[in-house]
Design a protein around this motif. Structure first.
Motif, PDB file in Angstrom:
ATOM      1  N   ALA A 182      -6.513   5.126  -6.242  1.00 29.60           N
ATOM      2  CA  ALA A 182      -8.052   4.647  -5.853  1.00 29.60           C
ATOM      3  C   ALA A 182      -8.452   5.039  -4.532  1.00 29.60           C
ATOM      4  O   ALA A 182      -7.643   5.018  -3.486  1.00 29.60           O
ATOM      5  CB  ALA A 182      -7.877   3.105  -6.166  1.00 29.60           C
ATOM      6  N   VAL A 183      -9.811   5.331  -4.243  1.00 29.07           N
ATOM      7  CA  VAL A 183     -10.333   5.161  -3.081  1.00 29.07           C
ATOM      8  C   VAL A 183     -10.674   3.700  -2.446  1.00 29.07           C
ATOM      9  O   VAL A 183     -10.029   3.515  -1.284  1.00 29.07           O
ATOM     10  CB  VAL A 183     -11.807   5.761  -2.959  1.00 29.07           C
ATOM     11  N   LEU A 184     -10.769   3.046  -3.296  1.00 30.03           N
ATOM     12  CA  LEU A 184     -10.983   1.536  -2.706  1.00 30.03           C
ATOM     13  C   LEU A 184     -10.384   0.690  -3.854  1.00 30.03           C
ATOM     14  O   LEU A 184     -10.745   0.939  -5.206  1.00 30.03           O
ATOM     15  CB  LEU A 184     -12.351   1.297  -2.787  1.00 30.03           C
ATOM     16  N   LEU A 185      -9.660  -0.326  -3.701  1.00 36.63           N
ATOM     17  CA  LEU A 185      -8.863  -1.083  -4.614  1.00 36.63           C
ATOM     18  C   LEU A 185      -8.934  -2.500  -4.164  1.00 36.63           C
ATOM     19  O   LEU A 185      -8.514  -2.660  -2.811  1.00 36.63           O
ATOM     20  CB  LEU A 185      -7.379  -0.656  -4.691  1.00 36.63           C
ATOM     21  N   VAL A 186      -9.472  -3.206  -4.985  1.00 38.62           N
ATOM     22  CA  VAL A 186      -9.240  -4.780  -4.571  1.00 38.62           C
ATOM     23  C   VAL A 186      -8.465  -5.348  -5.646  1.00 38.62           C
ATOM     24  O   VAL A 186      -8.631  -5.207  -7.123  1.00 38.62           O
ATOM     25  CB  VAL A 186     -10.817  -5.282  -4.762  1.00 38.62           C
ATOM     26  N   SER A 187      -7.528  -6.122  -5.199  1.00 34.94           N
ATOM     27  CA  SER A 187      -6.551  -6.891  -6.194  1.00 34.94           C
ATOM     28  C   SER A 187      -6.612  -8.386  -5.950  1.00 34.94           C
ATOM     29  O   SER A 187      -6.687  -8.758  -4.869  1.00 34.94           O
ATOM     30  CB  SER A 187      -5.191  -6.159  -5.993  1.00 34.94           C
ATOM     31  N   PRO A 232       0.768  -1.135   0.050  1.00 38.85           N
ATOM     32  CA  PRO A 232       0.011   0.096   0.079  1.00 38.85           C
ATOM     33  C   PRO A 232       0.861   1.316   0.121  1.00 38.85           C
ATOM     34  O   PRO A 232       0.347   2.491  -0.474  1.00 38.85           O
ATOM     35  CB  PRO A 232      -0.749  -0.094   1.333  1.00 38.85           C
ATOM     36  N   LYS A 233       2.163   1.109   0.443  1.00 37.15           N
ATOM     37  CA  LYS A 233       2.915   2.383   0.473  1.00 37.15           C
ATOM     38  C   LYS A 233       3.836   2.825  -0.901  1.00 37.15           C
ATOM     39  O   LYS A 233       3.664   1.782  -1.722  1.00 37.15           O
ATOM     40  CB  LYS A 233       3.793   2.446   1.748  1.00 37.15           C
ATOM     41  N   ASP A 234       4.251   3.725  -0.572  1.00 32.10           N
ATOM     42  CA  ASP A 234       5.111   4.219  -2.131  1.00 32.10           C
ATOM     43  C   ASP A 234       6.482   3.697  -1.846  1.00 32.10           C
ATOM     44  O   ASP A 234       7.345   4.259  -2.778  1.00 32.10           O
ATOM     45  CB  ASP A 234       5.128   5.519  -2.259  1.00 32.10           C
ATOM     46  N   SER A 246      -5.730   3.389   1.048  1.00 32.10           N
ATOM     47  CA  SER A 246      -4.653   2.895   0.976  1.00 32.10           C
ATOM     48  C   SER A 246      -4.207   2.039   2.425  1.00 32.10           C
ATOM     49  O   SER A 246      -3.153   1.467   2.650  1.00 32.10           O
ATOM     50  CB  SER A 246      -3.493   3.940   1.184  1.00 32.10           C
ATOM     51  N   GLU A 247      -5.513   1.838   3.233  1.00 25.97           N
ATOM     52  CA  GLU A 247      -5.169   0.860   4.319  1.00 25.97           C
ATOM     53  C   GLU A 247      -5.710  -0.669   4.018  1.00 25.97           C
ATOM     54  O   GLU A 247      -6.869  -0.934   3.652  1.00 25.97           O
ATOM     55  CB  GLU A 247      -5.765   1.266   5.413  1.00 25.97           C
ATOM     56  N   VAL A 248      -5.220  -1.584   4.445  1.00 30.49           N
ATOM     57  CA  VAL A 248      -5.451  -2.976   3.880  1.00 30.49           C
ATOM     58  C   VAL A 248      -6.783  -3.228   5.029  1.00 30.49           C
ATOM     59  O   VAL A 248      -6.391  -3.094   6.144  1.00 30.49           O
ATOM     60  CB  VAL A 248      -4.422  -3.921   4.169  1.00 30.49           C
ATOM     61  N   VAL A 254      -3.483 -14.657  -4.161  1.00 30.15           N
ATOM     62  CA  VAL A 254      -3.996 -14.060  -3.020  1.00 30.15           C
ATOM     63  C   VAL A 254      -4.781 -12.395  -3.400  1.00 30.15           C
ATOM     64  O   VAL A 254      -4.287 -11.893  -4.383  1.00 30.15           O
ATOM     65  CB  VAL A 254      -2.584 -13.446  -2.008  1.00 30.15           C
ATOM     66  N   ALA A 255      -5.657 -12.360  -2.651  1.00 24.79           N
ATOM     67  CA  ALA A 255      -6.651 -11.084  -2.610  1.00 24.79           C
ATOM     68  C   ALA A 255      -6.311 -10.106  -1.575  1.00 24.79           C
ATOM     69  O   ALA A 255      -6.117 -10.560  -0.610  1.00 24.79           O
ATOM     70  CB  ALA A 255      -7.946 -11.469  -2.750  1.00 24.79           C
ATOM     71  N   VAL A 256      -6.260  -8.865  -2.260  1.00 29.70           N
ATOM     72  CA  VAL A 256      -6.102  -7.799  -0.975  1.00 29.70           C
ATOM     73  C   VAL A 256      -7.078  -6.598  -1.412  1.00 29.70           C
ATOM     74  O   VAL A 256      -7.077  -6.387  -2.490  1.00 29.70           O
ATOM     75  CB  VAL A 256      -4.619  -7.183  -0.853  1.00 29.70           C
ATOM     76  N   ALA A 257      -7.732  -6.217  -0.303  1.00 29.48           N
ATOM     77  CA  ALA A 257      -8.654  -4.856  -0.540  1.00 29.48           C
ATOM     78  C   ALA A 257      -7.931  -3.752   0.278  1.00 29.48           C
ATOM     79  O   ALA A 257      -7.718  -4.045   1.506  1.00 29.48           O
ATOM     80  CB  ALA A 257      -9.957  -5.303  -0.188  1.00 29.48           C
ATOM     81  N   GLN A 258      -7.774  -2.332  -0.275  1.00 31.26           N
ATOM     82  CA  GLN A 258      -7.195  -1.553   0.342  1.00 31.26           C
ATOM     83  C   GLN A 258      -8.385  -0.458   0.287  1.00 31.26           C
ATOM     84  O   GLN A 258      -8.665   0.037  -0.645  1.00 31.26           O
ATOM     85  CB  GLN A 258      -5.943  -0.935  -0.189  1.00 31.26           C
ATOM     86  N   LEU A 259      -8.638   0.446   1.331  1.00 36.85           N
ATOM     87  CA  LEU A 259      -9.512   1.392   1.560  1.00 36.85           C
ATOM     88  C   LEU A 259      -8.864   2.660   1.995  1.00 36.85           C
ATOM     89  O   LEU A 259      -8.329   2.624   3.156  1.00 36.85           O
ATOM     90  CB  LEU A 259     -10.752   1.283   2.582  1.00 36.85           C
TER      91      LEU A 259
END
Length: 291
Positions: free
Chosen positions: A149-154, A115-117, A256-258, A249-254
């Motif tokens: 993104a505000v919400l990102l699901v990968s 989530p970070k740069d 930028s927080e998992v 593996v799936a990750v959702a970030q709202l």
């Protein structure tokens, strides 16, 4: 050699989602160890670290990290900041310039869900008795590869296979390869060419019907605040493309927080071309709430 026995006699962890897929980095040819790097026990130092590629992309593989261990060092311990576990890599041959120091050469794969740069890295050398020296710190910078993104699901996977990410939003809309956007399709001419940005949308259908692009990753993105409520994440193995198993593996970030992370392994007998109406769109992985 005695030091090889000391190194490989350590207890390795069983990663939660396949071979370290839940970590920020994977290290080819290294052993995954439970827990963080241990404290300094007076062991050797990491005398040199070379980063030929200081900027990387999420999901990138083959990222080189090279260097030398001070005299007595026979193994490198490597951990990304924030990861629960770390990697141990044996040293290679002696350096041509500094004759009493062993070289190390690590090949990293970067998680798709950092989530970070940047990725701070911690490195420590170990001697033949397993004694660690002081931690050497460096970092990798991440280049932007997705919009903010505000919400990102990968969803990412580790084999060239046709896997589809599906997300069910609070209104019961299924977003994925068949319905690329959570917004209803327009009945007439499109009045606003940027209207698609108001909903959640799939960025790319990876490895479609085994026409391999090797991205092995799909993202569903909300550029604007998403609807409040419960979201569900599904992984659909359309085809393994002749591979015996696929770790994913799936990750959702709202913001930028998992907020959700889950993974699994699927096999050829799990694959399905189509789902009947009313069936869930794949294997359920996780759910999360948006306030």
């Amino acid at each position: 050699m005695a030091w090889m026995l000391a190194l490989w006699g350590c207890t390795s962890s069983v990663s939660q989602f396949g071979p370290g897929l839940d970590l920020s980095i994977q290290v080819a040819g290294a052993q995954l160890q439970n827990g963080p790097i241990g404290p300094d026990r007076g062991g050797p130092t990491v005398s040199q670290v070379l980063r030929p590629q200081p900027e990387v992309l999420r999901g990138e593989t083959g990222v080189a990290l090279n260097g030398r261990l001070a005299p007595g060092g026979v193994a490198l311990h490597l951990q990304a900041e924030g990861d629960d576990d770390h990697w141990v890599l044996p040293a290679q041959g002696f350096d041509f310039v500094v004759a009493d120091e062993l070289q190390f050469s690590a090949e990293l794969s970067i998680s798709h869900a950092v989530p970070k740069d940047r990725i701070p890295l911690r490195l420590a050398a170990a001697d033949a008795d397993g004694r660690l020296g002081p931690v050497f710190e460096t970092e990798l910078l991440l280049r932007d590869d997705l919009p903010p993104a505000v919400l990102l699901v990968s969803l990412a996977w580790d084999a060239p296979a046709d896997v589809d990410l599906h997300v069910v939003d609070p209104d019961g809309v299924v977003i994925g390869a068949k319905d690329l956007n959570s917004l209803p399709a327009p009945n007439g001419p499109i009045a606003d060419p940027d209207g698609w940005m108001q909903g959640g949308y799939l960025d790319f259908d990876s490895n479609q019907q085994c026409r391999l692009d090797l991205r092995n990753r799909e993202n569903i993105i909300w550029l604007n605040p998403p609807p409040s409520g419960r979201y569900q994440i599904f992984a659909h193995l359309f085809s393994p493309c002749d591979h015996p198993a696929v770790n994913m593996v799936a990750v959702a970030q709202l913001d930028s927080e998992v907020v959700a992370r889950a993974g699994t392994t699927q096999y050829p007998f799990d694959s399905r071309v189509h789902f009947a109406e009313g069936e869930v769109p794949g294997l359920w992985l996780a759910e999360f709430e948006v306030p």
